[in-house]
Design a protein around this motif. Structure first.
Motif, short mmCIF file in Angstrom:
data_model
loop_
_atom_site.label_atom_id
_atom_site.label_comp_id
_atom_site.label_asym_id
_atom_site.label_seq_id
_atom_site.Cartn_x
_atom_site.Cartn_y
_atom_site.Cartn_z
N GLU A 169 -67.88 54.47 -6.59
CA GLU A 169 -68.98 55.31 -7.03
C GLU A 169 -68.68 55.74 -8.46
OE1 GLU A 169 -69.44 58.55 -4.39
OE2 GLU A 169 -69.55 57.30 -2.58
N GLN A 171 -70.15 56.24 -12.87
CA GLN A 171 -71.19 56.55 -13.83
C GLN A 171 -70.86 55.86 -15.14
OE1 GLN A 171 -71.50 60.81 -14.15
NE2 GLN A 171 -72.96 60.97 -12.48
N GLN A 178 -76.09 59.25 -18.50
CA GLN A 178 -75.15 58.85 -17.46
C GLN A 178 -75.91 58.02 -16.43
OE1 GLN A 178 -71.86 59.31 -17.41
NE2 GLN A 178 -71.89 60.47 -19.34
N PRO A 180 -75.87 56.17 -12.96
CA PRO A 180 -75.09 56.07 -11.72
C PRO A 180 -74.95 54.61 -11.29
CG PRO A 180 -77.31 56.84 -11.24
CD PRO A 180 -77.19 56.80 -12.75
#
Length: 206
Positions: A169, A171, A178, A180
Motif C-alpha cells: 500500500e 503513495q 499524492q 494512492p
C-alpha cells in the motif's frame, strides 16, 4: 420557267448558343498552414511521450531471498509443523517520482495451504530506485497432516516449493499530489534447502 420555292434560295441562319467561362485564380498554399500542421503533430507526440513517462505504474516486487531457519515436526498433542523463515523483498520503483509505502505484507503458503503472513513497517523508495525489506516469519503449530508426506519428500530432495503473495500500500509523490497505489504480486518460489537459496521463481501481478 417556274420559280423555285424560297427554301432553295434561303438557308436558316445558325443559332449561336452563349457559352459560360469560369476563370480560376492560381492557388498558392500558405506557409503558415504547413507550419501549424507541424506544430500540432509535434505537440501530440510530446503529449503522448509525457503521458507515457508520467503515468503511474505499479512497483516491481520480487522475493530475492527466502531462507529456512528452522523446521520442527511434532506429533503431540497433534501433528503440526513449526517453520521459521527469513525473507527479503525487493521493491523497485519504476516511476520518475518517489514512492512512500505505508505497509508491505508477505504471505507464505505450501501446496495451497497458507502458513502465515508478516507485515513490515512503512518505508520510502526514491524515483527509479529500489528498496530491500527484510522480515522474519515464524509459523508455529501449522497443521499439515495431509501434506506432511509431501513436505518430508521435498525436504529429502533438498527443494521445497512455496507460494508467496506480496502486497504493498503506497503513495506516489507527483509534485504536490499524492496518488494512492495498491499492488499485489503472487510468486511460486522453490527454495534449495542445501544452500538456502532460491532455485526457481515465477511471479505474476494480480
Amino acid at each position: 420557267m417556274t420559280t423555285p420555292p424560297k427554301a432553295d434560295y434561303y438557308a436558316p441562319l445558325p443559332i449561336h448558343v452563349p457559352q459560360s467561362y469560369v476563370v480560376l485564380t492560381p492557388y498558392y498554399p500558405s506557409p503558415n498552414r504547413g507550419r501549424c500542421r507541424m506544430i500540432c503533430t509535434f505537440s501530440l507526440v510530446l503529449l503522448a511521450a509525457m503521458v507515457y513517462l508520467f503515468w503511474p505504474s505499479e512497483p516491481d516486487m520480487k522475493i530475492v531471498r527466502l531462507r529456512m531457519k528452522r523446521i520442527h515436526i511434532h506429533t503431540v498433542p497433534r501433528v503440526a509443523v513449526d517453520i521459521s523463515m527469513f525473507v527479503t523483498v525487493r521493491v523497485r520503483n519504476t516511476d520518475v517520482y518517489s514512492m512512500d509505502y505505508r505497509a508491505l505484507e508477505v504471505a507464505v503458503g505450501y501446496r495451497g495451504k497458507k502458513l502465515g503472513h508478516v507485515r513490515s513497517e512503512q518505508g520510502h523508495v526514491r524515483a527509479r530506485g529500489s528498496s530491500y525489506v527484510d522480515a522474519e516469519l515464524d509459523f508455529d503449530g501449522v497443521e499439515l497432516l495431509a501434506d506432511l508426506v509431501h513436505l518430508l519428500e521435498d525436504l529429502a530432495k533438498g527443494t521445497v516449493p512455496f507460494d508467496t503473495v506480496t502486497k504493498i500500500e503506497a503513495q506516489l509523490g507527483l509534485l504536490f499530489f499524492q496518488v494512492p497505489l495498491l499492488a499485489k504480486v503472487s510468486c511460486e518460489v522453490v527454495v534449495n534447502t542445501m544452500n538456502q537459496t532460491i532455485a526457481r521463481q515465477n511471479c505474476y501481478a494480480e
